[in-house]
Design a protein around this motif. Sequence first.
Motif: not given
Length: 308
Positions: A6, A9, A12-13, A19, A23, A26, A33, A36
Amino acid sequence: METLANLESFVRSAEHGSFSEAARRMSLTPAAVSRNVAMLERNLGIRLFHRSTRRLVLTEAGESFRLAVADSLDTIQTAIGGAAVQGEPKGILKVSLPPTLGVLHILPHLPEFLRLYPGVKPECHFDARPVDLVADGYDAAIGGGFDLNPGIVARTLAPVHIIAVAAPSYMAGRVPPFDPAGLKALDSIVMRLRQSGRIRQWTMRDAAGRQAAAELSETLVVNDPAAMLSAAVLGVGVALAPKADAQPHLEAGRLVRLLPQWYSDAGAISVYFASRSQLPAKTRVFIDFVTALAERNQWPEQFAGSLG
């Protein structure tokens, strides 16, 4: 307590404003994503992003939370990576291999790899096309023509030289060509590229540096390198193929080389992997194993079309 998935996600977003891009980095789906991040928002009781169809924008609370957790997340992931490197190589190793080279030159040596590293479980995908290591979740890939996106490293193993070959039965009673232009007088098996739909064209060179286009008659069109070589062995005509793929047929006498002084340079066979400060042990030992295999079996010398 929030899960690492979580938190990653979210971070990185926030870094990429998307997203979908998070994604891809990851090796997850955008839906995963998004779920999460939504779970994190629900658990925290705050809204982290303003969402639109074009881009994610952090809320004020989201920006404060990102500043609080981003460095800690990187520290935790580095610690996990370090532990994985120091431990025994283990886990599923997802690898992409070119079909012919993989079957002929790598698969026969996998029993040795498994004896050395019993904790590693290779998952081999034989694919003629370059894959996206990050988006498709591969630990490593072998082949040529990969895009070196940021963070992707290529370690060269051998050259990819293209040579002209044909079956002895096909050449019986025929005059061998003296230069690439002479191939036009013979039946040819040609490759249609999957990506562009065009017939693959080759320019050949010799040791003196002269260059000439290989003129082919297009008797049979295929879209698979292994099929092209099989057709050549059957006596359909001439094929221009990687020497690495043709080598076993040449050694067994199923094919003979035409124009022994001429070849085409198609780049290099490399092993590709994601650059990380702490490369997982399972990936590191595979890369080292393949590199040593190429050196031990003299791939650079074997696969070089310039050596006759």
